[in-house]
Design an enzyme around this catalytic site. Structure first.
Site, PDB file in Angstrom:
ATOM      1  CG  HIS A 116      -0.185   0.025   2.526  1.00 36.01           C
ATOM      2  ND1 HIS A 116       0.401  -1.104   3.057  1.00 36.01           N
ATOM      3  CD2 HIS A 116       0.110   1.028   3.388  1.00 36.01           C
ATOM      4  CE1 HIS A 116       0.996  -0.798   4.196  1.00 36.01           C
ATOM      5  NE2 HIS A 116       0.847   0.495   4.420  1.00 36.01           N
ATOM      6  CG  ASP A 118       2.034   4.818   4.890  1.00 34.98           C
ATOM      7  OD1 ASP A 118       1.502   3.704   5.074  1.00 34.98           O
ATOM      8  OD2 ASP A 118       3.214   5.065   5.200  1.00 34.98           O
ATOM      9  CG  HIS A 262       5.022   0.604   2.980  1.00 33.24           C
ATOM     10  ND1 HIS A 262       4.622   1.799   2.441  1.00 33.24           N
ATOM     11  CD2 HIS A 262       4.397   0.501   4.177  1.00 33.24           C
ATOM     12  CE1 HIS A 262       3.803   2.404   3.279  1.00 33.24           C
ATOM     13  NE2 HIS A 262       3.631   1.640   4.343  1.00 33.24           N
ATOM     14  NE  ARG A 277       2.344   5.738   9.654  1.00 34.07           N
ATOM     15  CZ  ARG A 277       1.377   5.376   8.825  1.00 34.07           C
ATOM     16  NH1 ARG A 277       1.426   4.210   8.211  1.00 34.07           N
ATOM     17  NH2 ARG A 277       0.340   6.150   8.622  1.00 34.07           N
TER      18      ARG A 277
HETATM   19  C1  SIN Z   1       2.952   0.769   7.825  1.00 33.61           C
HETATM   20  O1  SIN Z   1       2.459   0.347   6.795  1.00 33.61           O
HETATM   21  O2  SIN Z   1       2.992   1.970   8.064  1.00 33.61           O
HETATM   22  C2  SIN Z   1       3.525  -0.203   8.838  1.00 33.61           C
HETATM   23  C3  SIN Z   1       4.580  -1.058   8.288  1.00 33.61           C
HETATM   24  C4  SIN Z   1       5.168  -1.989   9.335  1.00 33.61           C
HETATM   25  O3  SIN Z   1       4.588  -2.189  10.407  1.00 33.61           O
HETATM   26  O4  SIN Z   1       6.239  -2.550   9.040  1.00 33.61           O
END
Ligand code: SIN
Length: 287
Positions: A116, A118, A262, A277
């Site tokens: 996806h 973000d 990612h 994050r």
């Molecule tokens: C995310 O997609 O922001 C999280 C990725 C993760 O937990 O590695």
């Protein structure tokens, strides 16, 4: 090949298309203008930057994020904040599977997560994301990054021509890590963005759809659109376009959401994983 930058930071590419590690930085100290410029340059070239062995407070993380643009704000309404969000500073998202009284204290708690971008379901998704690892499991929980530029450049030209100028529809239920897993309760939002996004800083084009959040193509019925989307997702996720990051405690990753996707691999439910994050706002929406 390792290169030195103007600021003497080392840049070590991690794959042919995406990812570089930068060495020589202690992020607990203020960064010089030369260092910030060198990171920005590497970020635009390599899409994902890895910094190892950092030991940051939450204040440090927000300070470091702000070197790259205005810090993004949390989009989900506070009534949907997991309980652990009370214990962290505003605009930091707690991603963890740690539970209290059986309930996860953070967002995106468990297991595998599909590819996806973000916040693609919002009108102006954040340009970049920083993820800082505090606790990691003994195996799994890797974050995989795919270059949307490499996928665009190698997409079948006939299909690329067919999709050029089209927009795709995106939708997300928070809590969901796999499309249709029924974990989300309510939509964060829905958006329409160009199928191919022109990066506002590099001018390059990247495929801008993803398996988790893209639900259709404007002006095309689903019976025609879905096989096309499935084909494009498979193409984007080819191993040659991917960097797989194996986390160690103290890693900071900075990635470009405008031109990469990612995903996360599965990890043991009985081992703790805790990440913090932050995001950087985008100066220009995708359209
Ligand atoms: C995310 O997609 O922001 C999280 C990725 C993760 O937990 O590695």
């Amino acid at each position: 090949m390792t290169t030195a930058t103007k600021s003497d930071l080392e840049v070590i590419p991690l794959t042919n298309h995406i990812g570089a590690e930068m060495r020589g930085l202690d992020m607990t100290k203020p960064l010089s203008d030369e260092d910030i410029e060198a990171i920005n340059e590497a970020f635009l070239k390599h899409l994902v930057i890895v910094f190892r062995d950092q030991k940051l407070t939450q204040e440090d993380l927000l300070r470091v994020t702000a070197y790259f643009g205005p810090v993004g704000h949390m989009r989900r309404p506070p009534k949907y904040f997991p309980p652990g969000f009370d214990k962290i500073l505003p605009n930091i998202m707690l991603i963890t599977n740690i539970r209290e009284n059986g309930e996860p204290i953070g967002a995106l708690p468990d297991g595998e997560m599909m590819f996806h971008h973000d916040m693609i379901h919002s009108a102006n998704p954040d340009a970049g994301t920083m993820l800082y690892s505090v606790e990691v499991p003994t195996w799994g929980g890797d974050t995989l990054f795919a270059s949307g530029y490499a996928a665009y450049d190698t997409l079948d030209p006939a299909l690329r021509n067919k999709l050029e100028g089209k927009r795709a529809r995106h939708f997300y239920n928070y809590g969901s890590v796999v499309k249709g897993d029924g974990k989300g309760t309510e939509a964060f939002g829905e958006s329409l963005h160009p199928f191919f996004r022109t990066h506002d800083q590099t001018g390059k084009k990247a495929i801008y759809v993803n398996r988790l959040m893209t639900v259709g193509i404007e002006g095309m019925d689903d019976t025609e659109a879905q096989p096309i989307l499935d084909h494009v997702f498979d193409h984007m996720e080819k191993p040659e376009f991917i960097y797989a990051h194996k986390w160690q405690v103290g890693d900071i990753l900075l990635w470009d959401n405008r031109c990469s996707t990612h995903a996360r691999t599965d990890f043991p439910a009985d081992q703790r994983r805790l990440m913090l994050r932050t995001t950087v706002e985008c100066a220009k929406p995708p359209y």
